[in-house]
Design a protein around this motif. Structure first.
Motif, short mmCIF file in Angstrom:
data_model
loop_
_atom_site.label_atom_id
_atom_site.label_comp_id
_atom_site.label_asym_id
_atom_site.label_seq_id
_atom_site.Cartn_x
_atom_site.Cartn_y
_atom_site.Cartn_z
N SER A 70 0.80 -1.05 -0.09
CA SER A 70 0.01 0.15 0.10
C SER A 70 1.04 1.13 0.09
N SER A 71 0.32 2.32 -0.38
CA SER A 71 0.92 3.54 -0.31
C SER A 71 0.27 3.98 1.04
N VAL A 72 0.99 4.97 1.78
CA VAL A 72 0.88 5.32 2.99
C VAL A 72 1.21 6.70 3.52
N SER A 73 0.24 7.57 3.90
CA SER A 73 0.40 8.78 4.47
C SER A 73 0.50 8.84 6.10
N ASP A 218 -12.70 3.32 8.12
CA ASP A 218 -12.61 3.31 6.72
C ASP A 218 -12.09 2.03 5.95
N TYR A 219 -12.78 1.08 6.64
CA TYR A 219 -12.47 -0.17 5.85
C TYR A 219 -12.67 -0.52 4.28
N LYS A 220 -11.93 -1.10 3.65
CA LYS A 220 -12.11 -1.42 2.27
C LYS A 220 -12.02 -2.75 2.10
N THR A 221 -12.82 -3.34 1.24
CA THR A 221 -12.55 -4.84 0.93
C THR A 221 -11.75 -5.02 -0.27
N ILE A 222 -10.70 -5.48 -0.27
CA ILE A 222 -9.56 -5.76 -1.25
C ILE A 222 -9.42 -7.38 -1.93
N GLY A 226 -8.88 -9.05 1.57
CA GLY A 226 -9.92 -9.02 2.80
C GLY A 226 -10.33 -7.71 3.09
N ASP A 227 -10.75 -7.43 4.23
CA ASP A 227 -11.32 -6.31 4.90
C ASP A 227 -10.03 -5.60 5.60
N ILE A 228 -9.56 -4.32 5.17
CA ILE A 228 -8.55 -3.62 5.77
C ILE A 228 -8.92 -2.15 6.06
N PRO A 229 -8.74 -1.85 7.17
CA PRO A 229 -9.03 -0.58 7.51
C PRO A 229 -8.14 0.28 6.82
N SER A 230 -8.34 1.65 6.19
CA SER A 230 -7.48 2.22 5.50
C SER A 230 -7.21 3.49 6.29
N THR A 231 -7.63 3.60 7.40
CA THR A 231 -7.14 4.78 8.63
C THR A 231 -6.83 3.83 9.65
N ILE A 232 -5.65 3.85 10.20
CA ILE A 232 -5.31 3.49 11.50
C ILE A 232 -4.58 4.37 12.48
N ASP A 233 -5.15 4.54 13.82
CA ASP A 233 -4.80 5.83 14.53
C ASP A 233 -4.18 5.01 15.64
N LEU A 234 -3.12 4.90 15.83
CA LEU A 234 -2.10 4.36 16.90
C LEU A 234 -1.63 5.41 17.89
N ARG A 235 -2.08 5.15 19.10
CA ARG A 235 -1.82 6.03 20.35
C ARG A 235 -1.06 5.25 21.37
N HIS A 236 0.30 6.01 22.01
CA HIS A 236 0.88 5.60 23.14
C HIS A 236 0.51 6.25 24.38
N PHE A 237 0.37 5.54 25.42
CA PHE A 237 0.16 6.36 26.73
C PHE A 237 1.09 6.25 27.72
N ARG A 238 1.16 7.19 28.36
CA ARG A 238 2.12 7.18 29.58
C ARG A 238 1.46 7.83 30.93
N LEU A 246 0.69 7.90 16.00
CA LEU A 246 0.78 7.65 14.62
C LEU A 246 -0.37 7.47 13.87
N THR A 247 -0.58 8.45 12.83
CA THR A 247 -1.72 8.13 12.01
C THR A 247 -1.40 7.65 10.62
N LEU A 248 -1.95 6.57 10.26
CA LEU A 248 -1.65 5.97 8.83
C LEU A 248 -2.93 5.91 7.96
N LYS A 249 -2.73 6.62 6.91
CA LYS A 249 -3.86 6.40 5.89
C LYS A 249 -3.18 5.66 4.70
N LEU A 250 -3.84 4.72 4.51
CA LEU A 250 -3.43 3.54 3.65
C LEU A 250 -4.33 4.00 2.04
#
Length: 297
Positions: A70-73, A218-222, A226-238, A246-250
């Motif tokens: 995938s391309s990713v922003s 923003d799932y896409k069926t590829i 299969g079903d893949i989320p095209s927006t992934i929002d990862l957060r780390h807590f302390r 880190l936000t990934l847009k596929l």
């Protein structure tokens, strides 16, 4: 609603933290704010009757072995040494071969390389930081709270959780919730009962405090994927507050059938030319690897 039950937002501090130990280099200040409450689904659908039904439904939707390109922003949020919030964005490419081979590469005034394979992980960031981090997988698994962006979480974040684990099923309004207890704490997966897509994953320490979360949308069926989320929002807590994100847009997601040469993407490159090189040791510390830094400049 979908509240943080055992993953609560109480204080829990440690010296080293952040995005793959980033804050060892750039300082430690919270970006502020607790984990946001999960959004209530607009329509409440009934959940599955039992754990087996949940696992069977998810298994039918997952690729036997996920392999995608995938391309990713990407947008990274963190704080610098002066405690100022920073935002870095870059475009790149993502390659993933399940269950644990990852390559994320981009260029922005220098290379950014994030990767993982069954033995090790690495994160090399030339722009602004000029720092390389790496370490054996076993140490990452021992020290999840030290890894702000844990590349081994990405298989989960692509909606491909390990269904062979001993999951327990509970219900929240509108969600089936799978929980697994692991040596480092617990992992919780929220599945929207209407769409039956995974919307959120939480990682907690052994005290039940939230370490990391992944919101999937923003799932896409590829085809062949299969079903893949095209927006992934990862957060780390302390200490109950987000300290990295880190936000990934596929886009352009497709099946990846790697050649032998392309499999080299998943081999850790030598960290040549980085000002600082750190290795994660078995005591959950990122220690300077002067030999790597000096010997390969």
């Amino acid at each position: 609603g979908m509240k943080n039950q055992r993953c609560n937002c109480s204080g829990y501090g440690s010296i080293i933290c952040g995005w793959v130990g980033l804050w060892m280099a750039v300082g430690l200040v919270w970006l502020g704010g607790c984990v946001p409450p999960k959004r209530e689904p607009e329509i409440l659908c009934p959940g599955k009757a039992n754990r087996e039904e949940v696992i069977d439904t998810l298994r039918a939707r997952q690729a036997a072995t996920l392999s995608l390109r995938s391309s990713v922003s990407c947008v990274m949020e963190f704080t610098d040494a002066q405690g100022k919030p920073k935002k870095e964005s870059f475009d790149g490419t993502l390659r993933f071969v399940g269950p644990d081979r990852l390559y994320l590469g981009g260029e922005k005034f220098g290379p950014i390389r994030i990767g993982a394979n069954p033995e090790t992980f690495w994160m090399y960031v030339k722009p602004a930081l000029d720092t390389a981090w790496y370490g054996p997988r076993r140490n990452v698994m021992l020290c999840p709270e030290k890894i702000g962006f844990n590349p081994f979480y990405l298989a989960d974040a692509l909606g491909q959780i390990d269904l062979s684990l001993d999951w327990l099923l509970t219900q929240d309004p509108g969600f089936d919730v799978l929980t697994v207890i692991e040596t480092t704490g617990l992992r919780r997966v929220y599945i929207n009962c209407c769409t039956y897509r995974i919307e959120r994953i939480e990682y907690c320490d052994t005290l039940g405090k939230l370490i990391a979360s992944a919101d999937l949308s923003d799932y896409k069926t590829i085809t062949d994927v299969g079903d893949i989320p095209s927006t992934i929002d990862l957060r780390h807590f302390r200490g109950g507050r987000m300290n990295t994100r880190l936000t990934l847009k596929l886009s352009g997601i497709a099946v990846f059938r790697p050649t032998e040469a392309q499999m080299r993407l998943f081999v850790r490159p030598e960290p040549k030319g980085f000002e600082a090189v750190y290795q994660l040791n078995e005591f959950c510390e990122f220690v300077p690897d002067r030999e790597q830094a000096e010997g390969r400049l």
